[in-house]
Design an enzyme around this catalytic site. Sequence first.
Site, PDB file in Angstrom:
ATOM      1  N   GLU A  72      33.111 -48.111  45.061  1.00 11.42           N
ATOM      2  CA  GLU A  72      33.842 -46.943  45.338  1.00 11.42           C
ATOM      3  C   GLU A  72      35.189 -46.791  45.283  1.00 11.42           C
ATOM      4  O   GLU A  72      35.847 -45.828  45.268  1.00 11.42           O
ATOM      5  CB  GLU A  72      33.475 -46.754  46.879  1.00 11.42           C
ATOM      6  N   HIS A  88      34.225 -53.576  44.852  1.00 10.15           N
ATOM      7  CA  HIS A  88      33.912 -52.418  45.555  1.00 10.15           C
ATOM      8  C   HIS A  88      33.851 -51.144  44.440  1.00 10.15           C
ATOM      9  O   HIS A  88      34.808 -50.611  43.873  1.00 10.15           O
ATOM     10  CB  HIS A  88      35.269 -51.779  46.498  1.00 10.15           C
ATOM     11  N   CYS A 146      30.251 -56.184  48.523  1.00 12.29           N
ATOM     12  CA  CYS A 146      31.377 -57.148  49.107  1.00 12.29           C
ATOM     13  C   CYS A 146      30.624 -57.983  49.907  1.00 12.29           C
ATOM     14  O   CYS A 146      29.652 -58.859  49.650  1.00 12.29           O
ATOM     15  CB  CYS A 146      32.234 -56.420  49.715  1.00 12.29           C
TER      16      CYS A 146
END
Length: 212
Positions: free
Chosen positions: A194, A192, A86
């Site tokens: 994750e 992202h 990001c």
Amino acid sequence: MSVAIIDYGAGNLKSAAKALAFAGRASNTDVVVTADPDQVAKADRIVLPGVGAFAECKRGLESKPGIVAALCEAVLQRGRPFLGICVGMQLMASVGVEYGEHPGLGWIKGRVVRLTPKDPALKIPQMGWNDLVLRRPQHPLFAGLASGVHGYFVHSYHYLVEDPAHLLAEVEYGGRVAAAIGRDNLAGVQFHPEKSQQVGLRLLANFLAWKP
């Protein structure tokens, strides 16, 4: 293998650490969240997360004594694999224009500018899932992945890469938007990992296995 996640007060560090530890569970990966330049210098892999405004994140990074120097030494001189996430990706740019012009790390030439979708119905920030279009599907980060897989995005600014060869993937959001960039041992993703479920875990596992 050791992985250093840079802690400079910007980013969902716990989620990133858990995802990297899970992705590297078969290879005895040691993930540490740190602002210690010595740990960064010694790490086998380095991850720079980021959530928030470009200038704020850059100031946060520079406020940690020795971190920028340790990053440059480990990544640029020693060639350690690096992943920006990001705003961590955006900080690799030459300049960001959020709330004025602010210099980035200058690792991959380009500018970070506000998203301006051609479709006025599209909201800013782009928030949610979007289909990745792999421009360099042979890149090791994308092993086992293909165009059409989903990444989870939350951002209002995007990276305009100067050299098209450094664009690894993009998405459509009222125009083409860089989703992943890279050169040599450097890589960055606007989405992202994750938060991107199996796609994100696969990409992180690929990063851990990457040998530039």
